[in-house]
Design an enzyme around this catalytic site. Structure first.
Site, PDB file in Angstrom:
ATOM      1  N   CYS A  71       3.339   7.927  -0.054  1.00  0.00           N
ATOM      2  CA  CYS A  71       2.073   7.250  -0.349  1.00  0.00           C
ATOM      3  C   CYS A  71       0.871   8.183  -0.310  1.00  0.00           C
ATOM      4  O   CYS A  71      -0.185   7.849  -0.824  1.00  0.00           O
ATOM      5  CB  CYS A  71       1.854   6.103   0.642  1.00  0.00           C
ATOM      6  SG  CYS A  71       1.694   6.639   2.364  1.00  0.00           S
ATOM      7  N   GLU A 111       7.477   0.079  -2.595  1.00  0.00           N
ATOM      8  CA  GLU A 111       6.305  -0.155  -1.742  1.00  0.00           C
ATOM      9  C   GLU A 111       5.449   1.093  -1.696  1.00  0.00           C
ATOM     10  O   GLU A 111       5.960   2.216  -1.717  1.00  0.00           O
ATOM     11  CB  GLU A 111       6.779  -0.544  -0.337  1.00  0.00           C
ATOM     12  CG  GLU A 111       5.664  -0.831   0.654  1.00  0.00           C
ATOM     13  CD  GLU A 111       5.449   0.309   1.642  1.00  0.00           C
ATOM     14  OE1 GLU A 111       4.762   0.098   2.662  1.00  0.00           O
ATOM     15  OE2 GLU A 111       5.947   1.427   1.383  1.00  0.00           O
ATOM     16  N   ARG A 155      -2.346  -4.494   7.571  1.00  0.00           N
ATOM     17  CA  ARG A 155      -1.732  -3.335   6.932  1.00  0.00           C
ATOM     18  C   ARG A 155      -1.495  -3.660   5.457  1.00  0.00           C
ATOM     19  O   ARG A 155      -0.378  -3.967   5.040  1.00  0.00           O
ATOM     20  CB  ARG A 155      -0.416  -2.988   7.620  1.00  0.00           C
ATOM     21  CG  ARG A 155       0.336  -1.807   7.033  1.00  0.00           C
ATOM     22  CD  ARG A 155       1.724  -1.678   7.681  1.00  0.00           C
ATOM     23  NE  ARG A 155       2.554  -0.687   7.032  1.00  0.00           N
ATOM     24  CZ  ARG A 155       2.493   0.610   7.259  1.00  0.00           C
ATOM     25  NH1 ARG A 155       1.605   1.068   8.128  1.00  0.00           N
ATOM     26  NH2 ARG A 155       3.287   1.451   6.638  1.00  0.00           N
ATOM     27  N   ARG A 157      -0.450  -3.366   1.835  1.00  0.00           N
ATOM     28  CA  ARG A 157       0.429  -2.471   1.094  1.00  0.00           C
ATOM     29  C   ARG A 157       0.727  -3.097  -0.265  1.00  0.00           C
ATOM     30  O   ARG A 157       0.706  -4.316  -0.438  1.00  0.00           O
ATOM     31  CB  ARG A 157       1.748  -2.236   1.851  1.00  0.00           C
ATOM     32  CG  ARG A 157       1.586  -1.735   3.257  1.00  0.00           C
ATOM     33  CD  ARG A 157       1.106  -0.331   3.347  1.00  0.00           C
ATOM     34  NE  ARG A 157       2.146   0.642   3.041  1.00  0.00           N
ATOM     35  CZ  ARG A 157       2.002   1.956   3.213  1.00  0.00           C
ATOM     36  NH1 ARG A 157       0.862   2.447   3.661  1.00  0.00           N
ATOM     37  NH2 ARG A 157       2.983   2.776   2.922  1.00  0.00           N
TER      38      ARG A 157
END
Length: 452
Positions: A71, A111, A155, A157
């Protein structure tokens, strides 16, 4: 169904899909320590290293491809270089495409960070869409945060799911719908805290105690007079400043316009060169990419801080002596809760942008930066027999301001409490958990995506 777990990390995708009865037949993780741990936790699954060195033909046939691909190239906290990442991490999406092109699994489940859809003006997400479409997949993507489903962690995502089109061009994605967040669920960090936990805990270091004491005094004084704490970030360097900023940033103003003005903490700007003058400006004014004018929101923030100072100048001036000895990042505060004004009834996080205060339903993202690990100031340490890393007994004063969240609590927040973490240091555990997917969220999405 059979699935592969690419960029596996601790195995979050593995845990989620295993709960639904699916079988992992292959995993890939480049970090040796995480490889070793994966083998301990999932002994029946072959775990391999660098995906770029693996022949797609050597990967077993599978129905589902999972991957939390790196990421950092798209993250707000990184350089956001995307596919042009200097370390080549942005191109690792092409490794996913390489495996998809060879095996054509029915489902994909990926993800990444929430910033990915908007990265490079949307170009990055458009490229990903084009590549998945060319490989024969229909897909969808959406940002979720665990707190939307009752897990006490914010969080956000970006989750990408897809199905392979059949010979008639149909995939079944039209029938897929992401789960809907439940706004009525109120998460509470206290549900994951174990006051008796004494496994490698870290108290708030004593050097921070007077910093928190000073800010608690600040909040008390502000709320006593105003009745509330402002939501804007408190920039103490604007206290006493009067340099001009509305039309032209000071770094681009004529010297005569700057000289004699007051910079950070009211210090008079002196000198014959621009470098001498701007040295005493707030750090964010010393250099700027905005030559013509600052964005309005930045101007508003400066005005708000100066107005606050003018309302409270009588006690702020002597108070500043208490906070000035500490690092710049500890001289900024963001009060992000409307609850009571006691620090110890909240969650504290030390960030590059300052000290952030959150309510008990908000554990900030467990980041790869362990210095930003959330602090639980209300949790005491079980002192019986506890010693620090040098073998010295802890005292109650060591825990006067609580402790950092434990790795056991971080694991519970990520729904990964059943894993064995032996062999990882506290820092390594936090970094691994900070880079993991949330198992509960993945399971909820997978339950809707994968049929049969």
């Amino acid at each position: 169904m059979r699935f592969v777990d690419l960029f596996a990390g601790l195995g979050g995708f593995h845990l989620a899909l295993s709960r639904l009865g699916h079988e992992c037949v292959f995993a890939s993780e480049i970090k040796p320590k995480l490889q070793k741990l994966y083998k301990i936790n999932f002994p029946d699954v072959p775990i391999h290293g660098d995906i770029t060195k693996i022949d797609a033909a050597s990967i077993p046939p599978h129905d589902i491809l999972c991957g939390g691909f790196p990421c950092q190239p798209f993250s707000f906290s990184g350089k956001k270089q995307g596919f042009e990442d200097e370390l080549g991490r942005g191109n690792l999406f092409d490794e996913i495409c390489r495996v998809l092109d060879y095996h054509h699994p029915k489902y994909i489940f990926l993800e990444n960070v929430s910033a990915l859809p908007g990265h490079d003006g949307g170009r990055t997400w458009k490229i990903i869409q084009q590549k998945l479409d060319a490989l024969g997949y229909d897909f969808d993507g959406r940002v979720f945060s665990p707190h939307e489903f009752g897990v006490p962690q914010h969080r956000p995502r970006f989750y990408i799911v897809g199905m392979l089109r059949d010979a008639d061009g149909n995939s079944g994605m039209r029938k897929f719908h992401f789960p809907q967040p439940n706004e009525k669920i109120i998460s509470d960090v206290r549900t994951i805290v174990d006051p008796s936990d004494n496994d490698d805990l870290q108290p708030v270091r004593r050097a921070l105690h007077p910093v928190f004491d000073a800010w608690q005094e600040f909040v008390y004084n502000v709320t006593k007079r105003d009745g509330y704490m402002p939501s804007h970030c408190i920039f103490t360097m604007e206290f006493g400043a009067d340099y001009e900023f509305e039309d032209t940033p000071p770094a681009f103003q004529p010297i005569d316009r700057l000289r004699g003005r007051r910079g950070a903490y009211g210090k008079i700007l002196k000198g014959d060169t621009m470098d001498e003058l701007i040295a005493d400006l707030p750090f964010y004014m010393q250099k700027t990419k905005y030559e013509d004018t600052y964005p309005e929101f930045k101007k508003v923030l400066i005005r708000q801080n100066r107005e606050m100072y003018n309302r409270h100048k009588d006690w702020i001036d002597p108070w500043l002596k208490k906070i000035m000895p500490y690092p710049r990042t500890q001289r900024m505060l963001e009060w992000s809760t409307n609850q009571d004004w006691d620090f110890k009834n909240h969650v504290i996080q030390l960030r590059p942008s300052g000290i952030r205060i959150r309510s008990l339903n908000y554990i900030p993202t467990i980041t790869l930066c362990t210095t930003a690990t959330p602090i639980l100031p209300w949790v005491s340490y079980p002192l019986d027999g506890a010693v620090d890393k040098k073998g010295r007994p802890y005292t109650p004063d060591d825990f006067r301001w609580g402790r950092y969240i434990s790795h056991n609590e971080a694991a519970r927040i990520q729904s990964m409490q059943e894993l064995n973490y032996n062999g990882l240091s506290r820092v390594q555990k936090m970094k691994a958990l900070g880079n993991a997917v949330n198992v509960d969220v993945v399971e909820m999405i997978a339950r809707r995506l994968i049929k049969g």
